[in-house]
Motif scaffolding. Structure first.
Motif, PDB file in Angstrom:
ATOM      1  N   ALA A   1      64.295 108.570  82.161  1.00 28.91           N
ATOM      2  CA  ALA A   1      64.480 107.319  83.575  1.00 28.91           C
ATOM      3  C   ALA A   1      64.206 105.922  83.016  1.00 28.91           C
ATOM      4  CB  ALA A   1      63.794 108.566  84.400  1.00 28.91           C
ATOM      5  N   ILE A   2      62.798 106.188  82.263  1.00 23.94           N
ATOM      6  CA  ILE A   2      62.822 104.582  81.942  1.00 23.94           C
ATOM      7  C   ILE A   2      63.467 104.511  80.467  1.00 23.94           C
ATOM      8  CG2 ILE A   2      60.712 102.963  80.944  1.00 23.94           C
ATOM      9  CD1 ILE A   2      58.875 104.894  82.670  1.00 23.94           C
ATOM     10  N   ALA A   3      64.036 105.038  80.103  1.00 24.78           N
ATOM     11  CA  ALA A   3      64.777 104.547  79.082  1.00 24.78           C
ATOM     12  C   ALA A   3      66.318 104.237  79.227  1.00 24.78           C
ATOM     13  CB  ALA A   3      64.678 105.762  78.392  1.00 24.78           C
ATOM     14  N   ILE A   4      66.799 104.724  80.420  1.00 25.06           N
ATOM     15  CA  ILE A   4      67.803 104.499  81.047  1.00 25.06           C
ATOM     16  C   ILE A   4      68.030 103.311  81.491  1.00 25.06           C
ATOM     17  CG2 ILE A   4      68.910 106.022  79.906  1.00 25.06           C
ATOM     18  CD1 ILE A   4      69.144 107.452  82.792  1.00 25.06           C
ATOM     19  N   GLY A   5      66.702 102.758  82.384  1.00 24.74           N
ATOM     20  CA  GLY A   5      66.691 101.928  84.252  1.00 24.74           C
ATOM     21  C   GLY A   5      66.926 102.485  84.898  1.00 24.74           C
ATOM     22  N   GLU A   6      66.227 103.778  84.453  1.00 21.83           N
ATOM     23  CA  GLU A   6      66.418 104.008  86.150  1.00 21.83           C
ATOM     24  C   GLU A   6      65.586 105.362  86.914  1.00 21.83           C
ATOM     25  OE1 GLU A   6      69.930 107.749  86.335  1.00 21.83           O
ATOM     26  OE2 GLU A   6      71.111 106.243  86.051  1.00 21.83           O
ATOM     27  N   GLY A   7      63.858 104.477  85.833  1.00 21.77           N
ATOM     28  CA  GLY A   7      62.610 105.023  86.505  1.00 21.77           C
ATOM     29  C   GLY A   7      61.925 104.377  88.055  1.00 21.77           C
ATOM     30  N   PRO A   8      60.964 104.230  87.287  1.00 20.29           N
ATOM     31  CA  PRO A   8      60.378 103.667  88.897  1.00 20.29           C
ATOM     32  C   PRO A   8      59.878 102.137  88.097  1.00 20.29           C
ATOM     33  CG  PRO A   8      58.362 104.498  87.635  1.00 20.29           C
ATOM     34  CD  PRO A   8      59.756 104.914  87.010  1.00 20.29           C
ATOM     35  N   GLU A   9      60.249 101.145  89.998  1.00 19.68           N
ATOM     36  CA  GLU A   9      59.814  99.915  89.610  1.00 19.68           C
ATOM     37  C   GLU A   9      59.095  99.306  89.144  1.00 19.68           C
ATOM     38  OE1 GLU A   9      59.244  97.315  93.402  1.00 19.68           O
ATOM     39  OE2 GLU A   9      61.568  98.860  94.067  1.00 19.68           O
ATOM     40  N   GLN A  10      57.991  99.445  88.335  1.00 23.84           N
ATOM     41  CA  GLN A  10      56.846  99.270  88.181  1.00 23.84           C
ATOM     42  C   GLN A  10      55.794 100.565  87.322  1.00 23.84           C
ATOM     43  OE1 GLN A  10      54.916  97.088  91.859  1.00 23.84           O
ATOM     44  NE2 GLN A  10      54.562  95.336  90.710  1.00 23.84           N
ATOM     45  N   TYR A  11      55.580 100.561  86.118  1.00 26.14           N
ATOM     46  CA  TYR A  11      54.560 101.646  85.245  1.00 26.14           C
ATOM     47  C   TYR A  11      53.653 100.665  84.353  1.00 26.14           C
ATOM     48  CZ  TYR A  11      58.682 100.480  82.665  1.00 26.14           C
ATOM     49  OH  TYR A  11      59.829  99.850  81.171  1.00 26.14           O
ATOM     50  N   LEU A  12      52.910 101.408  83.990  1.00 25.02           N
ATOM     51  CA  LEU A  12      52.251 101.188  83.136  1.00 25.02           C
ATOM     52  C   LEU A  12      51.632 102.571  82.106  1.00 25.02           C
ATOM     53  CD1 LEU A  12      48.684  99.458  82.652  1.00 25.02           C
ATOM     54  CD2 LEU A  12      48.518 101.845  81.747  1.00 25.02           C
ATOM     55  N   VAL A  13      52.091 102.264  81.343  1.00 27.90           N
ATOM     56  CA  VAL A  13      52.290 103.734  79.868  1.00 27.90           C
ATOM     57  C   VAL A  13      50.909 103.796  79.302  1.00 27.90           C
ATOM     58  CG1 VAL A  13      53.893 105.178  78.440  1.00 27.90           C
ATOM     59  CG2 VAL A  13      54.738 103.675  80.146  1.00 27.90           C
ATOM     60  N   ALA A  14      50.386 104.932  79.082  1.00 29.19           N
ATOM     61  CA  ALA A  14      48.998 104.735  78.426  1.00 29.19           C
ATOM     62  C   ALA A  14      48.874 106.134  77.619  1.00 29.19           C
ATOM     63  CB  ALA A  14      47.623 104.877  79.154  1.00 29.19           C
TER      64      ALA A  14
ATOM     65  N   ARG B   1      57.566 114.008  81.085  1.00 30.00           N
ATOM     66  CA  ARG B   1      58.754 113.758  79.942  1.00 30.00           C
ATOM     67  C   ARG B   1      60.286 112.847  80.489  1.00 30.00           C
ATOM     68  NH1 ARG B   1      61.340 114.776  74.799  1.00 30.00           N
ATOM     69  NH2 ARG B   1      63.961 113.511  74.880  1.00 30.00           N
ATOM     70  N   ASP B   2      60.842 113.693  81.758  1.00 29.97           N
ATOM     71  CA  ASP B   2      61.454 113.037  82.980  1.00 29.97           C
ATOM     72  C   ASP B   2      61.504 111.321  82.840  1.00 29.97           C
ATOM     73  OD1 ASP B   2      59.631 113.756  84.208  1.00 29.97           O
ATOM     74  OD2 ASP B   2      60.715 114.529  85.841  1.00 29.97           O
ATOM     75  N   ILE B   3      60.421 111.548  83.334  1.00 27.14           N
ATOM     76  CA  ILE B   3      59.968 109.617  83.800  1.00 27.14           C
ATOM     77  C   ILE B   3      59.984 108.928  82.355  1.00 27.14           C
ATOM     78  CG2 ILE B   3      57.586 109.656  83.557  1.00 27.14           C
ATOM     79  CD1 ILE B   3      57.591 107.833  86.221  1.00 27.14           C
TER      80      ILE B   3
END
Length: 187
Positions: A114-127, A109-111
């Motif tokens: 972080a994505i939801a507040i703009g502090e996640g990884p540079e590039q991501y793909l959610v599946a 969940r933590d990733i």
């Protein structure tokens, strides 16, 4: 198979003769492959859902609206209720495995927070879901000409338009996948 023949961090490209509707014209990013089997995430099959829908379901507060508009992918037919994030750079998340020096697979969940507040990884793909093979199953499918394996490419995972990933993955090794046909002589 020996360690040198495992296909971790490679693409599995569905051959044109693979007509299984779950895998027809797919590219699967292989995250784990060993003597026990394989696990991969399909990277070119978007579903009718946005990441914002997942944030809402998980009651994750969104302060980075762009993230809510990110597409969600059909990762495969196994555990379709479970989320997987392929991302670059690897980072430190609660439940991650490094696939390469640059890419990791995270299921915690933590990733997403972080994505939801703009502090996640540079590039991501959610599946949602994954593709899985039991011991020796993937190897047999490759022998049966269901899959072509190629080196993976970050650009294909994160930047290539979804509808071009199947052709682009094959093109990496100089193959026009649309010109391949089922082999003659199988009976």
């Amino acid at each position: 198979m020996t360690d040198t023949t495992y296909l971790n961090n490679q693409f599995l490209i569905a051959m044109p003769n693979l007509t299984d509707p779950g895998f027809f014209h797919t590219v699967t990013y292989l995250c784990q492959h060993n003597a026990d089997g394989a696990l991969g995430i399909v990277i070119n099959r978007q579903i009718d859902m946005k990441l914002g829908d997942i944030f809402k379901q998980m009651q994750i507060n969104v302060t980075f609206p762009t993230a809510a508009e990110a597409p969600v992918f059909f990762g495969g037919p196994v555990q379709q209720e479970r989320g997987f994030v392929i991302h670059n750079p690897c980072g430190r998340w609660d439940s991650s495995i490094s696939i390469s020096d640059e890419i990791a697979l995270t299921t915690s969940r933590d990733i997403l927070e972080a994505i939801a507040i703009g502090e996640g990884p540079e590039q991501y793909l959610v599946a949602l879901g994954y593709a899985g093979w039991g011991e020796g199953q993937l190897e047999q499918e490759i022998v049966n000409n269901a899959w072509l394996n190629t080196p993976s490419g970050n650009d294909i995972i994160f930047n290539t338009p979804v509808n071009q990933r199947w052709q682009a993955a094959a093109h990496q090794i100089g193959i026009d996948i649309n010109q391949l046909t089922a082999p003659a002589g199988h009976g």
